[in-house]
Design a protein around this motif. Structure first.
Motif, mmCIF file in Angstrom:
data_model
loop_
_atom_site.group_PDB
_atom_site.id
_atom_site.type_symbol
_atom_site.label_atom_id
_atom_site.label_comp_id
_atom_site.label_asym_id
_atom_site.label_seq_id
_atom_site.Cartn_x
_atom_site.Cartn_y
_atom_site.Cartn_z
ATOM 1 N N GLU A 195 0.842 -1.212 0.000
ATOM 2 C CA GLU A 195 0.000 0.000 0.000
ATOM 3 C C GLU A 195 0.872 1.256 0.000
ATOM 4 O OE1 GLU A 195 -2.524 -0.051 3.438
ATOM 5 O OE2 GLU A 195 -3.369 -1.993 2.835
ATOM 6 N N VAL A 196 0.409 2.296 -0.727
ATOM 7 C CA VAL A 196 1.132 3.573 -0.763
ATOM 8 C C VAL A 196 0.373 4.610 0.066
ATOM 9 C CG1 VAL A 196 1.938 5.473 -2.230
ATOM 10 C CG2 VAL A 196 2.114 3.116 -3.036
ATOM 11 N N HIS A 197 1.086 5.276 0.961
ATOM 12 C CA HIS A 197 0.499 6.366 1.747
ATOM 13 C C HIS A 197 1.367 7.603 1.560
ATOM 14 C CE1 HIS A 197 -2.507 3.911 3.722
ATOM 15 N NE2 HIS A 197 -1.584 2.981 3.892
ATOM 16 N N ALA A 198 0.827 8.589 0.847
ATOM 17 C CA ALA A 198 1.618 9.766 0.470
ATOM 18 C C ALA A 198 2.006 10.625 1.676
ATOM 19 C CB ALA A 198 0.848 10.605 -0.543
ATOM 20 N N ASP A 199 1.357 10.432 2.828
ATOM 21 C CA ASP A 199 1.696 11.259 3.994
ATOM 22 C C ASP A 199 2.819 10.652 4.844
ATOM 23 O OD1 ASP A 199 0.358 9.104 4.998
ATOM 24 O OD2 ASP A 199 -0.941 10.258 6.345
ATOM 25 N N THR A 200 3.378 9.521 4.398
ATOM 26 C CA THR A 200 4.408 8.843 5.206
ATOM 27 C C THR A 200 5.612 9.751 5.455
ATOM 28 O OG1 THR A 200 3.705 6.802 4.139
ATOM 29 C CG2 THR A 200 5.706 6.687 5.447
ATOM 30 N N PHE A 201 6.064 10.453 4.407
ATOM 31 C CA PHE A 201 7.252 11.306 4.567
ATOM 32 C C PHE A 201 7.002 12.397 5.618
ATOM 33 C CE2 PHE A 201 10.171 14.741 3.691
ATOM 34 C CZ PHE A 201 11.378 14.073 3.545
ATOM 35 N N SER A 202 5.885 13.096 5.500
ATOM 36 C CA SER A 202 5.644 14.202 6.442
ATOM 37 C C SER A 202 5.468 13.689 7.874
ATOM 38 C CB SER A 202 4.438 15.038 6.014
ATOM 39 O OG SER A 202 3.280 14.244 5.999
ATOM 40 N N ARG A 203 4.977 12.459 7.999
ATOM 41 C CA ARG A 203 4.801 11.867 9.334
ATOM 42 C C ARG A 203 6.150 11.517 9.965
ATOM 43 N NH1 ARG A 203 2.312 6.862 8.292
ATOM 44 N NH2 ARG A 203 3.752 5.862 9.720
ATOM 45 N N LEU A 204 7.065 10.992 9.148
ATOM 46 C CA LEU A 204 8.317 10.467 9.709
ATOM 47 C C LEU A 204 9.447 11.496 9.745
ATOM 48 C CD1 LEU A 204 8.378 6.855 8.220
ATOM 49 C CD2 LEU A 204 7.336 7.678 10.338
ATOM 50 N N VAL A 205 9.387 12.509 8.897
ATOM 51 C CA VAL A 205 10.529 13.426 8.804
ATOM 52 C C VAL A 205 10.846 14.129 10.126
ATOM 53 C CG1 VAL A 205 9.427 15.546 7.890
ATOM 54 C CG2 VAL A 205 11.743 14.926 7.165
ATOM 55 N N PRO A 206 9.849 14.435 10.977
ATOM 56 C CA PRO A 206 10.214 15.055 12.259
ATOM 57 C C PRO A 206 11.055 14.147 13.162
ATOM 58 C CG PRO A 206 7.850 15.287 11.832
ATOM 59 C CD PRO A 206 8.386 14.329 10.815
ATOM 60 N N LEU A 207 11.051 12.846 12.888
ATOM 61 C CA LEU A 207 11.835 11.912 13.714
ATOM 62 C C LEU A 207 13.281 11.784 13.235
ATOM 63 C CD1 LEU A 207 9.202 9.005 13.851
ATOM 64 C CD2 LEU A 207 9.519 10.889 15.468
ATOM 65 N N ILE A 208 13.577 12.426 12.103
ATOM 66 C CA ILE A 208 14.921 12.301 11.520
ATOM 67 C C ILE A 208 15.741 13.528 11.892
ATOM 68 C CG2 ILE A 208 16.225 12.039 9.363
ATOM 69 C CD1 ILE A 208 13.717 10.713 8.157
ATOM 70 N N PRO A 209 16.832 13.346 12.648
ATOM 71 C CA PRO A 209 17.624 14.501 13.085
ATOM 72 C C PRO A 209 18.177 15.297 11.907
ATOM 73 C CG PRO A 209 18.344 12.492 14.213
ATOM 74 C CD PRO A 209 17.380 12.070 13.141
ATOM 75 N N PRO A 210 18.325 16.629 12.099
ATOM 76 C CA PRO A 210 18.905 17.442 11.038
ATOM 77 C C PRO A 210 20.314 16.944 10.725
ATOM 78 C CG PRO A 210 18.455 18.767 13.016
ATOM 79 C CD PRO A 210 18.020 17.379 13.316
ATOM 80 N N GLY A 211 20.718 17.091 9.488
ATOM 81 C CA GLY A 211 22.048 16.615 9.101
ATOM 82 C C GLY A 211 21.992 15.282 8.395
ATOM 83 N N ILE A 212 20.902 14.540 8.598
ATOM 84 C CA ILE A 212 20.727 13.293 7.851
ATOM 85 C C ILE A 212 20.018 13.629 6.539
ATOM 86 C CG2 ILE A 212 19.547 11.055 7.822
ATOM 87 C CD1 ILE A 212 19.999 10.842 10.807
ATOM 88 N N VAL A 213 20.547 13.103 5.449
ATOM 89 C CA VAL A 213 19.946 13.338 4.130
ATOM 90 C C VAL A 213 18.648 12.534 4.041
ATOM 91 C CG1 VAL A 213 20.272 13.008 1.642
ATOM 92 C CG2 VAL A 213 22.207 13.732 3.081
ATOM 93 N N THR A 214 17.572 13.188 3.546
ATOM 94 C CA THR A 214 16.287 12.482 3.437
ATOM 95 C C THR A 214 15.870 12.324 1.973
ATOM 96 O OG1 THR A 214 15.073 14.561 3.682
ATOM 97 C CG2 THR A 214 15.451 13.277 5.691
ATOM 98 N N VAL A 215 15.354 11.139 1.678
ATOM 99 C CA VAL A 215 14.908 10.824 0.324
ATOM 100 C C VAL A 215 13.450 10.359 0.399
ATOM 101 C CG1 VAL A 215 15.354 9.421 -1.739
ATOM 102 C CG2 VAL A 215 17.259 10.015 -0.210
ATOM 103 N N ALA A 216 12.567 11.013 -0.348
ATOM 104 C CA ALA A 216 11.168 10.575 -0.424
ATOM 105 C C ALA A 216 11.054 9.578 -1.572
ATOM 106 C CB ALA A 216 10.249 11.768 -0.654
ATOM 107 N N GLU A 217 10.476 8.417 -1.295
ATOM 108 C CA GLU A 217 10.456 7.337 -2.276
ATOM 109 C C GLU A 217 9.040 6.836 -2.554
ATOM 110 O OE1 GLU A 217 14.465 5.085 -0.500
ATOM 111 O OE2 GLU A 217 12.565 4.041 -0.628
ATOM 112 N N SER A 218 8.791 6.518 -3.795
ATOM 113 C CA SER A 218 7.613 5.792 -4.292
ATOM 114 C C SER A 218 6.349 6.629 -4.474
ATOM 115 C CB SER A 218 7.252 4.612 -3.391
ATOM 116 O OG SER A 218 8.301 3.681 -3.342
ATOM 117 N N GLY A 219 5.657 6.326 -5.541
ATOM 118 C CA GLY A 219 4.358 6.938 -5.810
ATOM 119 C C GLY A 219 4.437 8.385 -6.256
ATOM 120 N N ILE A 220 5.627 8.853 -6.640
ATOM 121 C CA ILE A 220 5.783 10.257 -7.046
ATOM 122 C C ILE A 220 5.445 10.354 -8.535
ATOM 123 C CG2 ILE A 220 7.490 12.110 -7.364
ATOM 124 C CD1 ILE A 220 8.878 10.808 -4.795
#
Ligand SMILES: O=P(O)(O)OC[C@@H](O)[C@@H](O)c1c[nH]c2ccccc12
Length: 268
Positions: A195-220
């Protein structure tokens, strides 16, 4: 309960056992020693603007056949010429119809970083990736124990590669951070259910400390999605289906890159 991911990994292990019979780890180590040095993909993904990782993908378990791609090298060149930062090559054979030959062909054809996209469950596969010229490898947190994740992450770095550590929920994100991930991919597609949930990135990004590179994947599906993820703070997007199915691949690559370049993150 057996998930789609479990079934894929079981097939990957069988195919891997066959390859390991043909090419020993010692052979791979020799090839790695002779290989051209890996490119620092992390630095390129970290650079300003939204980076695009453009994927060579013929098929998937969720969608079946997507595109024939008789010549993966020329597709990769089209991606690179239109402004992609890196090329992702699916090498899993059973569900994604990819191969290490595809990786070789793409590696020969482009000078930008190449991601070997597969289900990595043993060190052997990391040596194999590097021997075939990969600069980036994928580590899917859902298919690894903490010990495996840390060990394989360390090995990837020791081999000079960037590890894209993939998560799709809160617990996996924490595990990725604890393992020392420097590049985290948030997959909107749950590999256990597809299943694809487009809100996954916005939900999880606050848990990722600054300085870590983030990549949004799938369903784009194009520039609008890229703009949205850039505004949410993504450093990169990974796009497959929309590019291999689109009528004008180069135009789609250019529009995604341009959309990202024009958007400032909301919380930079
Ligand atoms: O084709 P899409 O929806 O643009 O998705 C690309 C990429 O995110 C997807 O192929 C992917 C992300 N993580 C994976 C792990 C294994 C296999 C495939 C993937």
């Amino acid at each position: 309960m057996t998930t789609v991911l479990d079934a894929i990994v079981a097939g990957v292990r069988e195919d891997l056992a066959v390859r390991a019979e043909q090419v020993s780890l010692a052979d791979l180590e020799r090839r790695v020693a002779d290989a051209a040095a890996p490119i620092d993909a992390e630095a390129l993904l970290r650079a300003d603007g939204l980076s695009l990782i453009a994927e060579v993908k013929r098929a998937s378990p969720s969608k079946g056949a997507l595109a024939e791609i008789p010549d993966p090298a020329s597709l990769a060149v089209a991606y690179a010429d239109a402004g992609a930062t890196a090329i992702s090559v699916l090498t899993e054979g059973r569900r994604f119809n990819g191969s290490l030959d595809d990786l070789d062909a793409v590696r020969e054809a482009v000078t930008i970083p190449v991601l070997r996209k597969d289900f990595m469950v043993t060190d052997y596969q990391l040596w194999e990736a590097r021997a075939h010229g990969a600069d980036i490898i994928l580590l899917i947190v859902a298919s690894l124990t903490d010990d495996e994740l840390v060990r394989m992450h360390t090995l990837a770095h020791d081999l000079g590669m960037t590890a894209l550590v993939e998560v799709h929920d809160e617990g996996e994100t924490q595990r990725a951070v604890d393992a020392g991930a420097r590049v985290i991919g948030v997959n909107a597609r749950n590999l256990k259910t597809l299943e694809v949930h487009a809100d996954t990135f916005s939900r999880l990004v606050p848990l990722i400390p600054p300085g870590i590179v983030t990549v949004a994947e799938s369903g784009i599906s194009g520039a609008d999605d890229a703009r949205m993820y850039a505004a949410q703070g993504a450093d990169a997007v990974l796009v497959g289906e929309a590019l291999v199915r689109g009528a004008d691949t180069s135009a789609m690559v250019r529009s995604i890159v341009a959309a990202g370049a024009r958007t400032e993150p909301e919380h930079a």
